[in-house]
Design a protein around this motif. Sequence first.
Motif, PDB file in Angstrom:
ATOM      1  N   TRP A 374       0.538  -1.356   0.030  1.00  0.00           N
ATOM      2  CA  TRP A 374       0.117  -0.435   0.068  1.00  0.00           C
ATOM      3  C   TRP A 374       1.055   1.530  -0.066  1.00  0.00           C
ATOM      4  O   TRP A 374       1.069   2.251  -0.679  1.00  0.00           O
ATOM      5  N   ALA A 375       2.299   1.425   0.954  1.00  0.00           N
ATOM      6  CA  ALA A 375       2.581   2.822   0.511  1.00  0.00           C
ATOM      7  C   ALA A 375       3.804   2.765  -0.592  1.00  0.00           C
ATOM      8  O   ALA A 375       3.511   3.970  -0.847  1.00  0.00           O
ATOM      9  N   LEU A 376       3.872   1.337  -1.413  1.00  0.00           N
ATOM     10  CA  LEU A 376       4.275   1.705  -2.489  1.00  0.00           C
ATOM     11  C   LEU A 376       3.339   2.306  -3.691  1.00  0.00           C
ATOM     12  O   LEU A 376       4.211   3.066  -4.041  1.00  0.00           O
ATOM     13  N   ALA A 377       2.628   1.393  -3.651  1.00  0.00           N
ATOM     14  CA  ALA A 377       2.030   1.986  -4.028  1.00  0.00           C
ATOM     15  C   ALA A 377       1.639   3.520  -4.749  1.00  0.00           C
ATOM     16  O   ALA A 377       1.485   3.977  -5.101  1.00  0.00           O
ATOM     17  N   THR A 378       1.146   3.926  -3.720  1.00  0.00           N
ATOM     18  CA  THR A 378       0.825   5.314  -2.792  1.00  0.00           C
ATOM     19  C   THR A 378       1.568   5.962  -3.376  1.00  0.00           C
ATOM     20  O   THR A 378       2.281   7.130  -3.693  1.00  0.00           O
ATOM     21  N   MET A 379       2.989   5.444  -3.060  1.00  0.00           N
ATOM     22  CA  MET A 379       3.952   6.230  -3.632  1.00  0.00           C
ATOM     23  C   MET A 379       4.689   6.310  -5.380  1.00  0.00           C
ATOM     24  O   MET A 379       5.300   7.140  -5.620  1.00  0.00           O
ATOM     25  N   MET A 380       4.147   5.553  -5.778  1.00  0.00           N
ATOM     26  CA  MET A 380       3.981   5.211  -6.524  1.00  0.00           C
ATOM     27  C   MET A 380       2.927   6.391  -8.061  1.00  0.00           C
ATOM     28  O   MET A 380       3.317   6.754  -8.778  1.00  0.00           O
ATOM     29  N   TYR A 381       2.230   7.068  -6.665  1.00  0.00           N
ATOM     30  CA  TYR A 381       0.974   8.145  -7.459  1.00  0.00           C
ATOM     31  C   TYR A 381       1.498   9.465  -7.142  1.00  0.00           C
ATOM     32  O   TYR A 381       1.746  10.375  -8.362  1.00  0.00           O
ATOM     33  N   TYR A 382       2.891   9.299  -6.215  1.00  0.00           N
ATOM     34  CA  TYR A 382       3.495  10.005  -5.843  1.00  0.00           C
ATOM     35  C   TYR A 382       4.279  10.597  -7.222  1.00  0.00           C
ATOM     36  O   TYR A 382       3.797  11.392  -7.389  1.00  0.00           O
ATOM     37  N   TRP A 383       5.016  10.122  -7.597  1.00  0.00           N
ATOM     38  CA  TRP A 383       5.983  10.076  -8.612  1.00  0.00           C
ATOM     39  C   TRP A 383       5.624  10.179  -9.616  1.00  0.00           C
ATOM     40  O   TRP A 383       5.848  11.012 -10.727  1.00  0.00           O
ATOM     41  N   TRP A 384       4.160   9.542 -10.224  1.00  0.00           N
ATOM     42  CA  TRP A 384       3.790   9.984 -11.444  1.00  0.00           C
ATOM     43  C   TRP A 384       3.097  10.543 -11.878  1.00  0.00           C
ATOM     44  O   TRP A 384       3.235  11.467 -12.389  1.00  0.00           O
ATOM     45  N   ILE A 385       2.589  11.264 -10.897  1.00  0.00           N
ATOM     46  CA  ILE A 385       2.001  12.707 -10.818  1.00  0.00           C
ATOM     47  C   ILE A 385       2.974  13.775 -11.118  1.00  0.00           C
ATOM     48  O   ILE A 385       2.837  15.002 -11.559  1.00  0.00           O
ATOM     49  N   ASP A 386       4.198  13.436 -10.574  1.00  0.00           N
ATOM     50  CA  ASP A 386       5.059  14.484 -11.103  1.00  0.00           C
ATOM     51  C   ASP A 386       5.911  14.546 -11.892  1.00  0.00           C
ATOM     52  O   ASP A 386       6.503  15.632 -12.306  1.00  0.00           O
ATOM     53  N   ASN A 387       5.280  13.376 -12.550  1.00  0.00           N
ATOM     54  CA  ASN A 387       6.583  13.528 -13.623  1.00  0.00           C
ATOM     55  C   ASN A 387       5.603  12.983 -15.192  1.00  0.00           C
ATOM     56  O   ASN A 387       6.580  12.548 -16.428  1.00  0.00           O
ATOM     57  N   TYR A 388       4.342  12.185 -14.448  1.00  0.00           N
ATOM     58  CA  TYR A 388       3.712  12.691 -16.072  1.00  0.00           C
ATOM     59  C   TYR A 388       2.156  12.618 -16.381  1.00  0.00           C
ATOM     60  O   TYR A 388       1.672  13.467 -17.308  1.00  0.00           O
TER      61      TYR A 388
END
Length: 402
Positions: A374-388
């Motif tokens: 769950w923590a990794l998936a949430t971090m991926m959302y942060y990363w996704w918004i910032d980069n894509y």
Amino acid sequence: MKKLLLDIYYVWLHELKVVFRDPAVVLLFLIVPLAYPVLYAFLYNNEAVHEVKVIVVDESNSALSREFTRKVDGAADVNVVAHVADMEEAREAVRRKEAYGIIYIPASFSIDLNTAQQTAVLVYSDMSSMLFYKAMLLTCMEVSLEMGADIRVNDMGHGTRAQDASTMEAVDYEWVSFYNVSNGFASFLVPAILILVIQQTLLLGVGTIVGTHNDKKRFTVASHMSEGKNIHPLKLTIGKGFCYSTLYIITSAWVLRVVPYLFNLPQIGDPLTIAVFLFPYILAATFFAMTLSYFCSQREFVMLLVVFTSVPFLFMSGISWPWVSIPPVLKAIAYLLPSTPGIHGFVSVNTMGATLSDVWFEYVVLWVQVVVYWALATMMYYWWIDNYDPKYKGKHPSMSKF
């Protein structure tokens, strides 16, 4: 708290619409989990192999060798389909799949037995299936033990019925099969496969959704934000995870309860214990699928990922190969996957009647995986918004009110 629940509900409802608007996702989320277990259980429904075709090469051609052949042929698991003159002819028949094994009786068979010497019967098996080997070997062993007992009685001279019985079988034994009464292949393998099917179809469905958005440059995060809702990544992860988990809680009832019942697979576990154990497994498998899905740059990529990983995941679970024989490094890797503790725990509870305390280690591991993925998936959302999603650069939802 009210805003938190409303935002999670909004994401849950929106994602549910995304699932049912895509026929491929409906197929992977609903149709495949409903059909696959039936297919697997149907294929292995016979449980054990009977009437395995074998060819006999009898160079002894004596009364004792013919008696041995007759008793083997009379067993339930072996069917003698032909007698041939030599091994070359027998091997050629096996190559043509006219039989799956050869029983070779040497010329000295009768002479050895009549002179109180040990003789040998050679069994050759088509090892394309271990079940052929098992059926032939066990049948020949049982016949040889029975004939050996008769010979001992004849050599010692017949006494009373009790004395003859004691001579034939000095030690009385009883074969008791725990948890898999029929010694069947389906009872052993299918419950583990069903757990893996849940994880892999979840990965297929979630990966297809993310891959579709990436293909069309219509990102999942932006689809929730484009309607004027600046939703925190944490809420997105929880909402999406609850959406997928809700669907699979319903699907799991069919996969893990109804299908085994229809095919008479062992089910001796307490249903409430099974439900309590499966809840963190479904959550862990969901967040695991969401984490891996962010690497699906294309819609078809997840298919390759699942095809590549399914067999290794099954082997590393410790079902098809003994867990104690797996190297420690592979065990550590295996426990990164929800399917490993899921399979161990479910088989123990469902097939062996274990309680929750008996599978407490696997249960705790699943909850740890829930938190980590769950923590990794949430971090991926942060990363996704910032980069894509440059449209929302500088408007990071983490800066908005949670």
